[in-house]
Motif scaffolding. Structure first.
Motif, mmCIF file in Angstrom:
data_model
loop_
_atom_site.group_PDB
_atom_site.id
_atom_site.type_symbol
_atom_site.label_atom_id
_atom_site.label_comp_id
_atom_site.label_asym_id
_atom_site.label_seq_id
_atom_site.Cartn_x
_atom_site.Cartn_y
_atom_site.Cartn_z
ATOM 1 N N LYS A 56 -16.788 -13.594 12.056
ATOM 2 C CA LYS A 56 -17.841 -14.451 11.522
ATOM 3 C C LYS A 56 -19.060 -13.574 11.249
ATOM 4 O O LYS A 56 -19.050 -12.379 11.535
ATOM 5 C CB LYS A 56 -18.161 -15.587 12.492
ATOM 6 C CG LYS A 56 -18.691 -15.139 13.850
ATOM 7 C CD LYS A 56 -18.946 -16.308 14.770
ATOM 8 C CE LYS A 56 -20.412 -16.657 14.748
ATOM 9 N NZ LYS A 56 -20.774 -17.813 15.536
ATOM 10 N N CYS A 57 -20.080 -14.159 10.674
ATOM 11 C CA CYS A 57 -21.327 -13.443 10.385
ATOM 12 C C CYS A 57 -21.075 -12.212 9.506
ATOM 13 O O CYS A 57 -21.699 -11.169 9.680
ATOM 14 C CB CYS A 57 -22.037 -13.040 11.666
ATOM 15 S SG CYS A 57 -22.363 -14.425 12.791
ATOM 16 N N ILE A 58 -20.158 -12.341 8.550
ATOM 17 C CA ILE A 58 -19.780 -11.202 7.708
ATOM 18 C C ILE A 58 -20.852 -10.945 6.663
ATOM 19 O O ILE A 58 -21.330 -11.872 6.008
ATOM 20 C CB ILE A 58 -18.407 -11.445 7.058
ATOM 21 C CG1 ILE A 58 -17.341 -11.602 8.155
ATOM 22 C CG2 ILE A 58 -18.056 -10.319 6.093
ATOM 23 C CD1 ILE A 58 -15.977 -12.026 7.648
ATOM 24 N N PHE A 77 -18.853 -10.106 13.165
ATOM 25 C CA PHE A 77 -18.794 -10.351 14.593
ATOM 26 C C PHE A 77 -17.380 -10.830 14.894
ATOM 27 O O PHE A 77 -16.939 -11.855 14.369
ATOM 28 C CB PHE A 77 -19.829 -11.402 15.005
ATOM 29 C CG PHE A 77 -19.980 -11.544 16.482
ATOM 30 C CD1 PHE A 77 -20.666 -10.594 17.217
ATOM 31 C CD2 PHE A 77 -19.432 -12.622 17.150
ATOM 32 C CE1 PHE A 77 -20.796 -10.708 18.597
ATOM 33 C CE2 PHE A 77 -19.556 -12.753 18.523
ATOM 34 C CZ PHE A 77 -20.243 -11.795 19.250
ATOM 35 N N TYR A 78 -16.640 -10.041 15.689
ATOM 36 C CA TYR A 78 -15.234 -10.341 15.936
ATOM 37 C C TYR A 78 -14.886 -9.953 17.369
ATOM 38 O O TYR A 78 -15.230 -8.859 17.820
ATOM 39 C CB TYR A 78 -14.365 -9.569 14.928
ATOM 40 C CG TYR A 78 -12.893 -9.872 15.008
ATOM 41 C CD1 TYR A 78 -12.407 -11.149 14.765
ATOM 42 C CD2 TYR A 78 -11.993 -8.872 15.306
ATOM 43 C CE1 TYR A 78 -11.050 -11.424 14.822
ATOM 44 C CE2 TYR A 78 -10.626 -9.129 15.362
ATOM 45 C CZ TYR A 78 -10.160 -10.413 15.124
ATOM 46 O OH TYR A 78 -8.824 -10.679 15.185
ATOM 47 N N LYS A 79 -14.204 -10.858 18.047
ATOM 48 C CA LYS A 79 -13.779 -10.629 19.440
ATOM 49 C C LYS A 79 -14.937 -10.185 20.326
ATOM 50 O O LYS A 79 -14.837 -9.241 21.103
ATOM 51 C CB LYS A 79 -12.632 -9.621 19.499
ATOM 52 C CG LYS A 79 -11.346 -10.147 18.882
ATOM 53 C CD LYS A 79 -10.173 -9.213 19.120
ATOM 54 C CE LYS A 79 -8.907 -9.848 18.582
ATOM 55 N NZ LYS A 79 -7.719 -9.030 18.828
ATOM 56 N N GLY A 80 -16.063 -10.869 20.169
ATOM 57 C CA GLY A 80 -17.193 -10.658 21.057
ATOM 58 C C GLY A 80 -18.098 -9.484 20.750
ATOM 59 O O GLY A 80 -18.998 -9.191 21.524
ATOM 60 N N LYS A 81 -17.872 -8.789 19.628
ATOM 61 C CA LYS A 81 -18.748 -7.659 19.322
ATOM 62 C C LYS A 81 -18.896 -7.477 17.812
ATOM 63 O O LYS A 81 -18.072 -7.940 17.026
ATOM 64 C CB LYS A 81 -18.244 -6.378 19.968
ATOM 65 C CG LYS A 81 -16.877 -5.928 19.515
ATOM 66 C CD LYS A 81 -16.440 -4.666 20.258
ATOM 67 C CE LYS A 81 -15.033 -4.294 19.814
ATOM 68 N NZ LYS A 81 -14.577 -3.061 20.406
ATOM 69 N N CYS A 180 -25.568 -16.399 14.061
ATOM 70 C CA CYS A 180 -25.718 -14.974 13.755
ATOM 71 C C CYS A 180 -27.160 -14.547 13.994
ATOM 72 O O CYS A 180 -28.076 -15.350 13.829
ATOM 73 C CB CYS A 180 -25.353 -14.709 12.293
ATOM 74 S SG CYS A 180 -23.746 -15.383 11.803
ATOM 75 N N ASP A 181 -27.354 -13.301 14.351
ATOM 76 C CA ASP A 181 -28.734 -12.793 14.557
ATOM 77 C C ASP A 181 -29.365 -12.446 13.230
ATOM 78 O O ASP A 181 -28.772 -11.915 12.349
ATOM 79 C CB ASP A 181 -28.717 -11.560 15.450
ATOM 80 C CG ASP A 181 -28.367 -11.921 16.874
ATOM 81 O OD1 ASP A 181 -28.594 -13.068 17.286
ATOM 82 O OD2 ASP A 181 -27.828 -11.037 17.575
#
Length: 181
Positions: A56-58, A77-81, A180-181
């Motif tokens: 996500k947040c691509i 953002f994938y698998k927590g990082k 997302c940040d």
């Protein structure tokens, strides 16, 4: 029999992609494309399936390097990082500047990155296609925005543009841009 063997061998590699029989379509690209205006940050709003984009947040950040190539920094953002990958884009034909080539490794050829439409300030539609022996092709398409969210009518316009260019959007999915940040 020989081509069938290769097709069966290659199908698992494209299972997370969108593939169709026959050669790639040849859509129209953005006339008078201005690379300088296109540079900067673009957020993925929607896409056809791509095995290398599952988070996500691509987003993608484009900047000009001193040697005239374009730095491409993709993140998700994938698998927590946060995961990033850096690549290089080039204008392959000065007469068709909206047809870029992108590579994320020194060992791979440039793949097509065609800007079909953009207003440079809010949205863009990008297409990529690779023929496999002209028997079938693998499609990628992205709807991008300068912000994480686009109005529904802009997204629909982009989908209709792809459909008009004979690009199947049935498997297109919305990218999660929340939190997302």
């Amino acid at each position: 029999m020989f081509p069938i063997f290769w097709i069966l061998l290659l199908l698992p590699l494209v299972s997370a992609q969108t593939y169709h029989w026959g050669p790639c379509p040849t859509p129209s690209v953005q006339p008078n494309f201005n690379l300088q205006q296109y540079l900067g940050t673009w957020y993925e709003i929607a896409k056809l399936p791509a095995s290398f984009e599952r988070g996500k947040c691509i987003q993608a950040d484009y900047s000009l390097r001193g040697d005239g190539t374009i730095r491409v920094l993709n993140s998700q953002f994938y698998k927590g990082k946060v995961q990033t990958v850096e690549g290089t884009a080039v204008v392959q034909d000065p007469k068709k500047t909206a047809k870029l080539g992108v590579s994320f490794s020194y060992f791979t050829p440039y793949g097509p990155y065609w800007v079909l439409s953009t207003d440079y300030v809010s949205g863009a539609v990008v297409y990529s296609c690779t023929d496999v022996l002209r028997i079938f092709h693998v499609d990628y398409a992205w709807i991008l925005g300068r912000s994480r969210f686009l109005p529904a009518e802009k997204v629909e316009y982009a989908r209709q543009l792809l459909a008009k260019e004979n690009i199947d959007t049935f498997k297109m999915s919305v990218t999660d841009q929340t939190g997302c940040d």
